[in-house]
Design a protein around this motif. Structure first.
Motif, PDB file in Angstrom:
ATOM      1  N   MET A   1     105.285  34.286 -22.139  1.00  0.00           N
ATOM      2  CA  MET A   1     104.510  33.175 -21.615  1.00  0.00           C
ATOM      3  C   MET A   1     105.107  32.799 -20.264  1.00  0.00           C
ATOM      4  N   ARG A   2     104.215  32.540 -19.317  1.00  0.00           N
ATOM      5  CA  ARG A   2     104.651  32.196 -17.964  1.00  0.00           C
ATOM      6  C   ARG A   2     104.092  30.829 -17.578  1.00  0.00           C
ATOM      7  N   ILE A   3     104.941  29.990 -17.006  1.00  0.00           N
ATOM      8  CA  ILE A   3     104.477  28.746 -16.410  1.00  0.00           C
ATOM      9  C   ILE A   3     104.110  29.091 -14.973  1.00  0.00           C
ATOM     10  N   ILE A   4     102.898  28.770 -14.581  1.00  0.00           N
ATOM     11  CA  ILE A   4     102.356  29.253 -13.319  1.00  0.00           C
ATOM     12  C   ILE A   4     102.886  28.501 -12.106  1.00  0.00           C
ATOM     13  N   ARG A   5     102.777  27.162 -12.125  1.00  0.00           N
ATOM     14  CA  ARG A   5     103.140  26.372 -10.942  1.00  0.00           C
ATOM     15  C   ARG A   5     103.840  25.085 -11.322  1.00  0.00           C
ATOM     16  N   GLY A   6     104.332  24.401 -10.327  1.00  0.00           N
ATOM     17  CA  GLY A   6     104.983  23.119 -10.564  1.00  0.00           C
ATOM     18  C   GLY A   6     106.495  23.262 -10.637  1.00  0.00           C
ATOM     19  N   LYS A   7     107.143  22.224 -11.157  1.00  0.00           N
ATOM     20  CA  LYS A   7     108.610  22.209 -11.164  1.00  0.00           C
ATOM     21  C   LYS A   7     109.213  23.307 -12.035  1.00  0.00           C
ATOM     22  N   TYR A   8     108.459  23.825 -13.008  1.00  0.00           N
ATOM     23  CA  TYR A   8     108.938  24.930 -13.839  1.00  0.00           C
ATOM     24  C   TYR A   8     108.214  26.233 -13.510  1.00  0.00           C
ATOM     25  N   GLY A   9     107.516  26.264 -12.394  1.00  0.00           N
ATOM     26  CA  GLY A   9     106.722  27.425 -12.002  1.00  0.00           C
ATOM     27  C   GLY A   9     107.523  28.715 -11.995  1.00  0.00           C
ATOM     28  N   HIS A  10     106.883  29.763 -12.454  1.00  0.00           N
ATOM     29  CA  HIS A  10     107.428  31.123 -12.493  1.00  0.00           C
ATOM     30  C   HIS A  10     108.467  31.332 -13.587  1.00  0.00           C
ATOM     31  N   ARG A  11     108.721  30.321 -14.410  1.00  0.00           N
ATOM     32  CA  ARG A  11     109.635  30.518 -15.548  1.00  0.00           C
ATOM     33  C   ARG A  11     108.891  31.273 -16.636  1.00  0.00           C
ATOM     34  N   ARG A  12     109.585  32.198 -17.282  1.00  0.00           N
ATOM     35  CA  ARG A  12     108.998  33.010 -18.358  1.00  0.00           C
ATOM     36  C   ARG A  12     109.784  32.815 -19.643  1.00  0.00           C
ATOM     37  N   PHE A  13     109.041  32.845 -20.759  1.00  0.00           N
ATOM     38  CA  PHE A  13     109.640  32.693 -22.072  1.00  0.00           C
ATOM     39  C   PHE A  13     109.038  33.737 -23.007  1.00  0.00           C
ATOM     40  N   ASP A  14     109.887  34.393 -23.776  1.00  0.00           N
ATOM     41  CA  ASP A  14     109.418  35.416 -24.710  1.00  0.00           C
ATOM     42  C   ASP A  14     108.825  34.757 -25.944  1.00  0.00           C
ATOM     43  N   VAL A  15     107.565  35.067 -26.191  1.00  0.00           N
ATOM     44  CA  VAL A  15     106.843  34.524 -27.343  1.00  0.00           C
ATOM     45  C   VAL A  15     107.203  35.350 -28.578  1.00  0.00           C
ATOM     46  N   PRO A  16     107.485  34.701 -29.714  1.00  0.00           N
ATOM     47  CA  PRO A  16     107.807  35.456 -30.934  1.00  0.00           C
ATOM     48  C   PRO A  16     106.673  36.420 -31.301  1.00  0.00           C
ATOM     49  N   LYS A  17     107.056  37.568 -31.821  1.00  0.00           N
ATOM     50  CA  LYS A  17     106.055  38.582 -32.181  1.00  0.00           C
ATOM     51  C   LYS A  17     105.183  38.152 -33.359  1.00  0.00           C
ATOM     52  N   ASN A  18     105.680  37.266 -34.206  1.00  0.00           N
ATOM     53  CA  ASN A  18     104.926  36.846 -35.387  1.00  0.00           C
ATOM     54  C   ASN A  18     104.053  35.608 -35.139  1.00  0.00           C
ATOM     55  N   ILE A  19     103.823  35.280 -33.895  1.00  0.00           N
ATOM     56  CA  ILE A  19     103.002  34.120 -33.561  1.00  0.00           C
ATOM     57  C   ILE A  19     101.532  34.452 -33.844  1.00  0.00           C
ATOM     58  N   THR A  20     100.788  33.489 -34.372  1.00  0.00           N
ATOM     59  CA  THR A  20      99.392  33.740 -34.730  1.00  0.00           C
ATOM     60  C   THR A  20      98.414  33.147 -33.729  1.00  0.00           C
ATOM     61  N   ALA A  21      98.905  32.517 -32.680  1.00  0.00           N
ATOM     62  CA  ALA A  21      98.032  31.873 -31.695  1.00  0.00           C
ATOM     63  C   ALA A  21      97.396  32.895 -30.765  1.00  0.00           C
ATOM     64  N   ARG A  22      96.295  32.500 -30.151  1.00  0.00           N
ATOM     65  CA  ARG A  22      95.621  33.271 -29.108  1.00  0.00           C
ATOM     66  C   ARG A  22      95.830  32.487 -27.824  1.00  0.00           C
ATOM     67  N   PRO A  23      96.901  32.795 -27.080  1.00  0.00           N
ATOM     68  CA  PRO A  23      97.204  31.991 -25.893  1.00  0.00           C
ATOM     69  C   PRO A  23      96.111  32.089 -24.823  1.00  0.00           C
ATOM     70  N   THR A  24      95.907  30.995 -24.122  1.00  0.00           N
ATOM     71  CA  THR A  24      95.005  30.982 -22.970  1.00  0.00           C
ATOM     72  C   THR A  24      95.598  31.922 -21.921  1.00  0.00           C
ATOM     73  N   THR A  25      94.789  32.824 -21.405  1.00  0.00           N
ATOM     74  CA  THR A  25      95.290  33.800 -20.438  1.00  0.00           C
ATOM     75  C   THR A  25      95.794  33.100 -19.174  1.00  0.00           C
ATOM     76  N   ASP A  26      96.743  33.738 -18.495  1.00  0.00           N
ATOM     77  CA  ASP A  26      97.256  33.202 -17.232  1.00  0.00           C
ATOM     78  C   ASP A  26      96.114  33.011 -16.237  1.00  0.00           C
ATOM     79  N   PHE A  27      95.219  33.995 -16.172  1.00  0.00           N
ATOM     80  CA  PHE A  27      94.080  33.945 -15.247  1.00  0.00           C
ATOM     81  C   PHE A  27      93.218  32.711 -15.515  1.00  0.00           C
ATOM     82  N   ALA A  28      92.859  32.491 -16.779  1.00  0.00           N
ATOM     83  CA  ALA A  28      92.019  31.343 -17.133  1.00  0.00           C
ATOM     84  C   ALA A  28      92.764  30.034 -16.902  1.00  0.00           C
ATOM     85  N   ARG A  29      94.043  29.997 -17.276  1.00  0.00           N
ATOM     86  CA  ARG A  29      94.843  28.777 -17.117  1.00  0.00           C
ATOM     87  C   ARG A  29      94.994  28.409 -15.640  1.00  0.00           C
TER      88      ARG A  29
END
Length: 182
Positions: free
Chosen positions: A1-29
């Motif tokens: 998961m990537r934070i796109i902009r702002g004070k935490y912009g460009h920070r990345r976090f590894d999402v657990p493999k067993n997550i069941t969510a459908r994250p909003t795409t970076d493009f859409a966000r």
């Protein structure tokens, strides 16, 4: 998961493999936030992220100055992930509620400036979620409500509907809660 902009912009976090969510795409966000920032200055605004999933939208709101941000997520893996990222960022403006969105809305007494909801597209109550949010105490006149959905839903007849945006397979219906007339 990537934070796109702002004070935490460009920070990345590894999402657990067993997550069941459908994250909003970076493009859409990214496109949604471009639209949102043309409607409202996010600095100091209160925000509610329902069906928060990985928390990507919550962290984008936080990164762009929203304070406070409340993320509501029922799944233990997802809510634990959101809490772990919150700890890494050290930002106390984020409140994580591990619980049912419908119960949260029924008991909510605080109106937010921005409400975002990204329910599972196959949720049995999906079609009623926008009306439940718009009729809850989580909104007040002027609240911006964004519903993420697929192309099978049309919420344009609901009060306060202002626009529909499509980014790939992701659709957003955007509302501004109207003034009540009594």
């Amino acid at each position: 998961m990537r934070i796109i902009r702002g004070k935490y912009g460009h920070r990345r976090f590894d999402v657990p493999k067993n997550i069941t969510a459908r994250p909003t795409t970076d493009f859409a966000r990214e496109n949604l936030f471009n639209v949102l920032e043309n409607i409202i200055d996010l600095e100091g605004k209160s925000a509610l992220d329902l069906f928060a999933g990985t928390g990507a939208v919550s962290f984008e709101l936080l990164s762009r100055g929203c304070d406070p941000v409340t993320a509501v997520e029922m799944a233990p893996v997802q809510s634990a992930f959101i809490n772990s990222v919150k700890l890494k960022l050290g930002d106390e403006a984020l409140r994580v509620v591990r619980g049912d969105v419908f119960r949260f809305l029924a008991s909510c007494r605080q109106a937010y400036d921005i409400v975002f909801a990204d329910p599972p597209y196959d949720h049995q109550r999906f079609a009623e979620i926008p009306s439940l949010i718009l009729g809850s105490k989580a909104v007040a006149p002027g609240t911006i409500v964004i519903i993420e959905h697929n192309r099978n839903h049309d919420f344009s007849t609901l009060p306060g509907f202002t626009q529909h945006r499509v980014y790939g397979s992701v659709n957003f219906s955007i509302f501004i809660v109207p003034q009540t007339t009594e």
